[in-house]
Write an enzyme that holds these catalytic residues in place. Structure first.
Site, mmCIF file in Angstrom:
data_model
loop_
_atom_site.group_PDB
_atom_site.id
_atom_site.type_symbol
_atom_site.label_atom_id
_atom_site.label_comp_id
_atom_site.label_asym_id
_atom_site.label_seq_id
_atom_site.Cartn_x
_atom_site.Cartn_y
_atom_site.Cartn_z
ATOM 1 N N LYS A 69 21.072 -62.889 -80.497
ATOM 2 C CA LYS A 69 20.575 -63.811 -79.718
ATOM 3 C C LYS A 69 20.788 -63.327 -78.133
ATOM 4 C CE LYS A 69 19.631 -67.794 -77.697
ATOM 5 N NZ LYS A 69 18.293 -68.346 -77.408
ATOM 6 N N LYS A 95 24.326 -67.109 -67.811
ATOM 7 C CA LYS A 95 25.260 -67.090 -68.667
ATOM 8 C C LYS A 95 24.984 -65.976 -69.797
ATOM 9 C CE LYS A 95 24.956 -69.930 -71.958
ATOM 10 N NZ LYS A 95 24.737 -70.471 -73.270
HETATM 11 P P1 NAP Z 1 22.512 -78.691 -72.047
HETATM 12 O O1 NAP Z 1 21.508 -79.630 -72.322
HETATM 13 O O2 NAP Z 1 23.152 -78.436 -70.787
HETATM 14 O O3 NAP Z 1 23.660 -79.891 -73.217
HETATM 15 C C1 NAP Z 1 24.894 -79.082 -73.173
HETATM 16 C C2 NAP Z 1 25.565 -79.983 -74.118
HETATM 17 O O4 NAP Z 1 27.152 -79.634 -74.066
HETATM 18 C C3 NAP Z 1 25.921 -81.470 -73.773
HETATM 19 O O5 NAP Z 1 26.047 -82.272 -74.848
HETATM 20 C C4 NAP Z 1 27.278 -81.533 -72.729
HETATM 21 O O6 NAP Z 1 27.978 -82.792 -72.856
HETATM 22 C C5 NAP Z 1 27.944 -80.449 -73.848
HETATM 23 N N1 NAP Z 1 29.270 -79.971 -73.331
HETATM 24 C C6 NAP Z 1 29.507 -79.138 -72.191
HETATM 25 N N2 NAP Z 1 30.831 -78.830 -71.777
HETATM 26 C C7 NAP Z 1 31.384 -79.655 -72.722
HETATM 27 C C8 NAP Z 1 32.746 -79.681 -72.673
HETATM 28 N N3 NAP Z 1 33.563 -78.957 -72.074
HETATM 29 N N4 NAP Z 1 33.221 -80.445 -73.887
HETATM 30 C C9 NAP Z 1 32.480 -81.167 -74.671
HETATM 31 N N5 NAP Z 1 30.924 -81.121 -74.731
HETATM 32 C C10 NAP Z 1 30.560 -80.277 -73.610
HETATM 33 O O7 NAP Z 1 22.251 -77.609 -73.018
HETATM 34 P P2 NAP Z 1 21.216 -77.187 -74.129
HETATM 35 O O8 NAP Z 1 19.916 -76.649 -73.417
HETATM 36 O O9 NAP Z 1 21.050 -78.215 -75.171
HETATM 37 O O10 NAP Z 1 21.650 -75.734 -74.637
HETATM 38 C C11 NAP Z 1 22.861 -75.957 -75.457
HETATM 39 C C12 NAP Z 1 23.085 -74.458 -75.864
HETATM 40 O O11 NAP Z 1 21.945 -73.879 -76.574
HETATM 41 C C13 NAP Z 1 23.701 -73.391 -74.765
HETATM 42 O O12 NAP Z 1 24.515 -72.675 -75.270
HETATM 43 C C14 NAP Z 1 22.065 -72.667 -74.571
HETATM 44 O O13 NAP Z 1 22.381 -71.444 -74.019
HETATM 45 C C15 NAP Z 1 21.580 -72.713 -76.033
HETATM 46 N N6 NAP Z 1 20.246 -72.654 -76.084
HETATM 47 C C16 NAP Z 1 19.381 -73.423 -75.330
HETATM 48 C C17 NAP Z 1 18.091 -73.361 -75.090
HETATM 49 C C18 NAP Z 1 17.167 -74.271 -74.414
HETATM 50 O O14 NAP Z 1 15.833 -73.870 -74.349
HETATM 51 N N7 NAP Z 1 17.655 -75.389 -73.888
HETATM 52 C C19 NAP Z 1 17.424 -72.728 -76.219
HETATM 53 C C20 NAP Z 1 18.047 -71.736 -77.112
HETATM 54 C C21 NAP Z 1 19.475 -71.843 -77.164
HETATM 55 P P3 NAP Z 1 27.324 -83.911 -71.948
HETATM 56 O O15 NAP Z 1 26.252 -84.548 -72.197
HETATM 57 O O16 NAP Z 1 28.897 -84.560 -71.616
HETATM 58 O O17 NAP Z 1 27.351 -83.133 -70.556
#
Ligand code: NAP
Length: 287
Positions: free
Chosen positions: A173, A241
């Site tokens: 990844k 990150k």
């Molecule tokens: P995001 O929109 O920033 O959502 C993050 C999630 O993590 C939210 O549900 C947040 O809760 C929760 N969270 C953060 N800190 C926390 C804690 N200390 N305790 C409990 N919950 C916590 O991120 P995303 O875009 O969905 O991405 C999620 C993961 O997938 C990341 O690792 C990212 O690198 C990876 N990813 C993302 C993409 C993309 O295109 N977006 C593609 C591939 C992989 P709250 O709602 O309470 O803030």
């Protein structure tokens, strides 16, 4: 109807559409999000909720985490009322968040201590593939665990590629996101160079996407470049990150250092919560 009872932690940009697809595929899904109101649309679509992570583990056969970063994932696994607050014999946890290979191996070992199976399963593809169920899923686990999870992966992605044990999928990844960062930095620099020399961004994007240099990501990002608007599909802070994790995992090539500095500067300028394509706004100010 799929008989595995699923739990899901993390309803951000990716988690929300992924859970929708599991519900559409007939899975019974219980969701848990730190910010409770993000659960509402999924409960309306048929999910249930749990009062704690411990309750989620008790209710479900397989729990999936899709959280921001290593610290968030460790907190959800290890807090006093977390996923590993006691032994859960025979249950499975799948981490689909992007974390370091070291964290994945650590989580696999903690799960093992708690009699829980662990699958390292980060995804390639952003919000649109998450909505369309066409993610590419990278899997690091025992083969038997991969086979148990295959119906889940089939509902979320177009392919699930088993690459080795826990940690190896996280390395894969980080490698693919290095290429993503290079692609988008290159796209931004190319469009800006062309614009500065009298070529409109419309024309330059058409030239890129009509030819061999165009690809899935240059197509997807054309719309936001044309509108100069970057609402987060993949937040820029998450790519910073991932590049940092790649460096920490040993990536020391000619391009990683300037690439990391470029995105880290954009984050410092306040663009971290914008889409990763906002790198173009950061570069525009300088050139
Ligand atoms: P995001 O929109 O920033 O959502 C993050 C999630 O993590 C939210 O549900 C947040 O809760 C929760 N969270 C953060 N800190 C926390 C804690 N200390 N305790 C409990 N919950 C916590 O991120 P995303 O875009 O969905 O991405 C999620 C993961 O997938 C990341 O690792 C990212 O690198 C990876 N990813 C993302 C993409 C993309 O295109 N977006 C593609 C591939 C992989 P709250 O709602 O309470 O803030």
């Amino acid at each position: 109807m799929n008989t595995l009872k699923l739990g899901w932690v993390g309803l951000g940009n990716m988690g929300n559409p992924m859970v929708m697809n599991l519900l559409k595929a007939g899975f019974e899904v219980t969701v848990f999000n730190r910010t409770k109101d993000k659960e509402a649309p999924l409960i309306q679509a048929g999910a249930t909720t749990a009062n704690s992570l411990k309750e989620l583990m008790e209710k479900c056969d397989v729990v999936i985490t899709m959280l921001s970063n290593d610290d968030a994932v460790k907190e959800v696994f290890e807090s006093q009322t977390g996923l590993l607050s006691k032994e859960f014999l025979g249950k499975t946890i799948i981490n689909m968040s992007t974390v370091s290979p070291e964290t994945s191996r650590y989580l696999a070992s903690s799960c093992n201590t708690h009699q829980v199976h662990f699958i390292d399963a980060p995804v390639s593809g952003s919000v649109k593939p998450a909505q369309d169920g066409t993610l590419v899923i990278l899997v690091g686990s025992a083969i038997a665990d991969y086979e148990l999870a295959k119906p889940i992966f089939d509902a979320l992605g177009k392919v699930a590629i088993h690459v080795g044990n826990a940690g190896v999928a996280s390395s894969a990844k980080l490698a693919i996101n290095f290429l993503l960062g290079l692609n988008l930095q290159g796209l931004a620099e190319t469009v800006l160079f062309a614009e500065n020399n009298g070529v409109s961004k419309e024309d330059m994007l058409n030239i890129i996407n009509a030819g061999a240099c165009g690809n899935g990501i240059t197509n997807i990002k054309a719309h936001s470049i044309l509108n100069d608007s970057y609402p987060a599909a993949f937040a820029l802070k998450h790519l910073v990150k991932d590049l940092r994790l790649a460096k920490e995992a040993g990536l020391d090539s000619p391009l990683i250092h300037p690439l990391f500095n470029s995105y880290a500067t954009a984050e410092k300028e306040g663009l971290g919560d914008q889409d990763v394509m906002a790198i173009l706004s950061s570069l525009k100010k300088k050139h």
